[in-house]
Design a protein around this motif. Structure first.
Motif, mmCIF file in Angstrom:
data_model
loop_
_atom_site.group_PDB
_atom_site.id
_atom_site.type_symbol
_atom_site.label_atom_id
_atom_site.label_comp_id
_atom_site.label_asym_id
_atom_site.label_seq_id
_atom_site.Cartn_x
_atom_site.Cartn_y
_atom_site.Cartn_z
ATOM 1 N N THR A 164 0.843 -1.200 0.000
ATOM 2 C CA THR A 164 0.000 0.000 0.000
ATOM 3 C C THR A 164 0.883 1.257 0.000
ATOM 4 O O THR A 164 1.965 1.261 0.581
ATOM 5 C CB THR A 164 -0.941 0.017 1.218
ATOM 6 O OG1 THR A 164 -0.149 -0.052 2.397
ATOM 7 C CG2 THR A 164 -1.917 -1.135 1.195
ATOM 8 N N GLY A 165 0.395 2.290 -0.686
ATOM 9 C CA GLY A 165 1.171 3.525 -0.824
ATOM 10 C C GLY A 165 1.954 3.489 -2.125
ATOM 11 O O GLY A 165 2.720 2.549 -2.366
ATOM 12 N N GLY A 166 1.758 4.506 -2.948
ATOM 13 C CA GLY A 166 2.399 4.533 -4.261
ATOM 14 C C GLY A 166 3.920 4.596 -4.195
ATOM 15 O O GLY A 166 4.614 3.925 -4.955
ATOM 16 N N ALA B 18 -10.837 7.407 5.411
ATOM 17 C CA ALA B 18 -9.560 6.857 5.898
ATOM 18 C C ALA B 18 -8.888 6.174 4.716
ATOM 19 O O ALA B 18 -9.309 5.095 4.288
ATOM 20 C CB ALA B 18 -9.800 5.851 7.024
ATOM 21 N N THR B 19 -7.874 6.832 4.169
ATOM 22 C CA THR B 19 -7.244 6.308 2.955
ATOM 23 C C THR B 19 -5.728 6.354 3.032
ATOM 24 O O THR B 19 -5.142 7.168 3.745
ATOM 25 C CB THR B 19 -7.708 7.114 1.706
ATOM 26 O OG1 THR B 19 -6.998 6.645 0.562
ATOM 27 C CG2 THR B 19 -7.435 8.606 1.851
ATOM 28 N N THR B 20 -5.141 5.476 2.238
ATOM 29 C CA THR B 20 -3.696 5.413 2.099
ATOM 30 C C THR B 20 -3.231 6.333 0.977
ATOM 31 O O THR B 20 -2.057 6.653 0.854
ATOM 32 C CB THR B 20 -3.324 3.934 1.808
ATOM 33 O OG1 THR B 20 -3.351 3.230 3.029
ATOM 34 C CG2 THR B 20 -2.013 3.763 1.134
ATOM 35 N N THR B 21 -4.159 6.770 0.151
ATOM 36 C CA THR B 21 -3.782 7.578 -1.010
ATOM 37 C C THR B 21 -3.371 8.993 -0.600
ATOM 38 O O THR B 21 -3.679 9.445 0.501
ATOM 39 C CB THR B 21 -4.937 7.611 -2.045
ATOM 40 O OG1 THR B 21 -4.387 7.799 -3.352
ATOM 41 C CG2 THR B 21 -5.927 8.724 -1.778
ATOM 42 N N SER B 22 -2.709 9.691 -1.497
ATOM 43 C CA SER B 22 -2.265 11.060 -1.227
ATOM 44 C C SER B 22 -3.466 12.010 -1.241
ATOM 45 O O SER B 22 -4.431 11.796 -1.972
ATOM 46 C CB SER B 22 -1.278 11.516 -2.293
ATOM 47 O OG SER B 22 -0.275 10.548 -2.480
ATOM 48 N N ARG B 23 -3.354 13.095 -0.471
ATOM 49 C CA ARG B 23 -4.455 14.064 -0.370
ATOM 50 C C ARG B 23 -4.805 14.654 -1.740
ATOM 51 O O ARG B 23 -5.965 14.896 -2.047
ATOM 52 C CB ARG B 23 -4.065 15.171 0.620
ATOM 53 C CG ARG B 23 -5.202 16.078 1.028
ATOM 54 C CD ARG B 23 -4.825 16.894 2.243
ATOM 55 N NE ARG B 23 -4.814 16.086 3.451
ATOM 56 C CZ ARG B 23 -5.863 15.944 4.265
ATOM 57 N NH1 ARG B 23 -6.977 16.559 4.022
ATOM 58 N NH2 ARG B 23 -5.772 15.185 5.342
ATOM 59 N N VAL C 182 -11.008 13.550 7.606
ATOM 60 C CA VAL C 182 -10.360 13.078 6.372
ATOM 61 C C VAL C 182 -8.906 12.757 6.712
ATOM 62 O O VAL C 182 -8.140 13.659 7.077
ATOM 63 C CB VAL C 182 -10.414 14.144 5.253
ATOM 64 C CG1 VAL C 182 -9.654 13.669 4.022
ATOM 65 C CG2 VAL C 182 -11.854 14.486 4.891
ATOM 66 N N VAL C 183 -8.541 11.496 6.632
ATOM 67 C CA VAL C 183 -7.163 11.099 6.933
ATOM 68 C C VAL C 183 -6.569 10.433 5.688
ATOM 69 O O VAL C 183 -7.124 9.459 5.172
ATOM 70 C CB VAL C 183 -7.097 10.141 8.148
ATOM 71 C CG1 VAL C 183 -5.653 9.728 8.426
ATOM 72 C CG2 VAL C 183 -7.710 10.803 9.380
#
Ligand code: XBP
Ligand code: MG
Length: 255
Positions: free
Chosen positions: A52-54, A122-127, A149-150
């Motif tokens: 997870t995470g680009g 709740a996300t792993t993606t960038s804002r 928003v996290v």
């Protein structure tokens, strides 16, 4: 008996099918822009989604490339630069081509709003990626719909770590037992579960065969009431998953 008070939404794969035709394509265009011969086909990207995470995904992939920089610092710098370029390309792509929300998502967000439930991300993606997606569907003021928003930048550890979900609950000042998380992947479901949240797993295309794991319900997406385990409430076979279905599954938590 506790009543459902909030929905904590995942982003990639849950709100929209952003991975295969969004992030993956943008990563490949970033490789091209940097003059790198690396390309991620659908299958390779599916395997890499376990990371997870680009930026982290880029670093994991570099381990398989003999032409990747040898030093850790150099790899970090390249991954950060590629990731930034990928996110710029992704946002441009969304602006020019758009991307649909998955079926049932908009209706459920609206039902929850009408019924006064709180909603969070709740996300792993960038804002910037989240902003590009939600601006498209809800305009520049999209964040007003969400009590918390996290994003990836806000946590030290990404999913399957529960940090994003725990931060969301803290920002909402809410006990995990009063909320439901909606996720599309086993890593997302594991993160929400570890935070104490009941999870509804609306599988996305890359996770169509994923095990239900700790989810209170798992199915092919919010667009249909068919194919869910346990079944969506009896008597209403057609149409998308409703807030009543989510509440019924929520009540089975901890059984
Ligand atoms: C999914 C992810 C992200 C995206 C790409 O996040 O793991 O890394 O693939 O976004 P979620 P970034 O399902 O939690 O929304 O490149 O910004 O990481
Ligand atoms: Mg996801």
């Amino acid at each position: 008996m506790a009543v459902l008070a909030a929905i904590v939404w995942d982003v990639d794969g849950t709100l929209a099918e952003t991975e295969r035709d969004g992030h993956r394509v943008a990563f490949n265009l970033a490789f091209e822009a940097f003059g790198l011969p690396w390309r991620w086909d659908e299958r390779r990207y599916g395997d890499l989604l376990r990371v997870t995470g680009g930026r982290e995904r880029l670093l994991a992939d570099m381990a398989a490339h003999v032409d990747a920089p040898a030093g850790a610092g150099e790899r970090e710098r390249l991954a950060a630069a590629l990731h930034a370029r990928k996110n710029t390309i992704y946002a441009e792509q969304l602006r020019s081509e758009g991307i649909a929300l998955r079926g049932g998502v908009a209706a459920l967000i609206e039902q929850a709003r009408e019924r006064g439930l709180r909603q969070a991300i709740a996300t792993t993606t960038s804002r910037s990626n989240l902003d590009a997606l939600l601006r498209l569907h809800y305009g520049a003021q999209w964040h007003q719909r969400f009590g918390a928003v996290v994003c990836g930048e806000d946590v030290r550890r990404k999913k399957p770590d529960p940090e994003a979900h725990l931060q969301c609950l803290r920002l909402l000042s809410l006990d995990a037992r009063r909320a439901v998380a909606i996720e599309d992947s086993p890593m997302g479901a594991a993160a929400a579960h570890a935070a104490g949240l009941p999870v509804v797993l609306a599988r996305s295309c890359y996770f169509a065969d994923a095990e239900a794991g700790p989810a209170v319900a798992a199915g092919p997406g919010l667009h249909t009431r068919c194919g869910w385990e346990p079944m969506a409430r009896r008597g209403e076979r057609d149409g998308p998953i409703t807030l009543e279905d989510i509440e019924a599954w929520y009540l089975t938590r901890g059984r």
